[in-house]
Write an enzyme that holds these catalytic residues in place. Structure first.
Site, mmCIF file in Angstrom:
data_model
loop_
_atom_site.group_PDB
_atom_site.id
_atom_site.type_symbol
_atom_site.label_atom_id
_atom_site.label_comp_id
_atom_site.label_asym_id
_atom_site.label_seq_id
_atom_site.Cartn_x
_atom_site.Cartn_y
_atom_site.Cartn_z
ATOM 1 N N LYS A 189 -50.384 -2.145 -13.367
ATOM 2 C CA LYS A 189 -49.071 -2.424 -13.968
ATOM 3 C C LYS A 189 -48.693 -1.348 -14.980
ATOM 4 O O LYS A 189 -47.505 -1.082 -15.202
ATOM 5 C CB LYS A 189 -49.052 -3.825 -14.595
ATOM 6 C CG LYS A 189 -50.048 -4.053 -15.730
ATOM 7 C CD LYS A 189 -49.485 -3.721 -17.089
ATOM 8 C CE LYS A 189 -50.515 -3.860 -18.173
ATOM 9 N NZ LYS A 189 -49.999 -3.498 -19.513
ATOM 10 N N THR A 246 -44.562 -5.719 -19.091
ATOM 11 C CA THR A 246 -44.727 -4.298 -19.383
ATOM 12 C C THR A 246 -43.562 -3.465 -18.871
ATOM 13 O O THR A 246 -43.291 -2.389 -19.404
ATOM 14 C CB THR A 246 -46.041 -3.789 -18.756
ATOM 15 O OG1 THR A 246 -47.097 -4.690 -19.096
ATOM 16 C CG2 THR A 246 -46.416 -2.426 -19.292
#
Length: 327
Positions: A189, A246
């Site tokens: 990620k 994120t």
């Protein structure tokens, strides 16, 4: 297993935040910094320079890292992924057999292509490696805002015991035995967040941002499947949940790094050190290619970081890929 005395190696934002969490959970906590001067400063001020305005709980002890830290009931390694081996080596000499050592970094070791629990197992053979990951910003955690994460160990009973010891009303660890899935979600990620930041910085719009996150998750899922991760882990907190967080805000170091690239500005002086995705991107892409896993977005990030293509060239390449069925 007694889990009353917990040590945290790493006095940065994440280590300080976790120290507050564990103190609130009623544990006896030692925050072990890798720098003596930093330890002395924290003792005097009780405020980390990495978390301005956040007071370190008075119940948290502070000391420089030493081998004696290995004697604690459990140790959390809250250091960057590329420094995790050194931190594990530092505690290894006095580590009793079976002591839980929990990686709190999200990445893959660049030199060896090893995941974080593999690094712990190699550097500290007596350890019972575990991983803590999920959608969580250090400042939110330190301030006691509600956060849910995943804590994984191969022995799910150990994972559940650690989750109970670390958890509180505001900090909710869900336990798992899918160590690899949790590690892959956290590592991949960060790379995709750089891509999302680039798209935002280039002003390509919210629709393009959603497409990058969605197709990026497809890449993450393909990579996870190739390395034995469970689907429910990849769609859970440590996978999709962390990816959404994120890729959505400049509070993310990786997103901010990409944002600067997209705007044609150099990232802030230390962001290339703090953005784990910078180190993870080439490793992730090499591992994917070796397994025949297609990851065009991750590949574009690598090409930009290497200076082989410009941001506009990378975007153009992605936009002119052949039309195909969604998968």
């Amino acid at each position: 297993m007694t889990l009353d005395h917990i040590a945290i190696v790493g006095g940065g934002a994440w280590g300080t935040a976790l120290a507050n969490v564990l103190a609130r959970a009623g544990r006896n906590v030692l925050l072990a910094t890798r720098d003596r001067a930093a330890a002395d400063a924290l003792v005097n001020s009780r405020v980390s320079p990495h978390l301005p305005g956040v007071h370190l709980d008075d119940r948290v002890g502070i000391a420089p890292v030493a081998a004696e830290v290995g004697r604690y009931d459990a140790i959390l390694l809250a250091v960057p992924a590329q420094d995790l081996r050194d931190a594990a080596c530092a505690i290894a000499p006095q580590l009793p057999q079976g002591t839980p050592v929990i990686a709190c970094a999200k990445g893959i070791e660049r030199r060896t292509h090893k995941f974080m629990t593999e690094v712990i197992a190699e550097a500290a053979p007596a350890a019972a490696p575990a991983i803590l990951s999920g959608p969580s910003f250090a400042e939110d955690v330190a301030r006691g805002l509600p956060v849910a994460v995943t804590l994984a160990a191969r022995d799910e009973m150990l994972a559940a015991e650690l989750a109970r010891a670390f958890g509180s009303a505001a900090f909710r660890p869900y336990h798992s035995s899918d160590v690899r899935g949790v590690e892959i979600g956290g590592a991949a990620k960060n790379v995709l967040a750089i891509a999302a930041g680039i798209v935002a910085g280039r002003g390509l719009g919210a629709s393009a941002g959603a497409a990058v996150v969605t197709r990026g998750f497809a890449e993450l899922a393909r990579f996870g499947k190739a390395f034995g991760a469970r689907t429910e882990t990849l769609t859970g907190l440590s996978g999709l949940g962390d990816l959404i967080l994120t890729c959505s805000t400049p509070q993310s170091r990786n997103y901010s790094f990409g944002l600067a690239l997209g705007k044609g500005r150099p990232p802030s002086p230390r962001s290339d050190v703090l953005a784990e995705g910078v180190f993870t991107a080439p490793v992730l892409f090499e591992m994917a290619r070796a397994q025949g896993v297609e990851m065009p977005i991750a590949g574009a990030v690598v090409a930009i970081l290497d200076g082989r293509v410009s941001v506009d060239e990378a975007i153009g390449t992605l936009l002119t890929r052949p039309f195909r069925a969604e998968s």
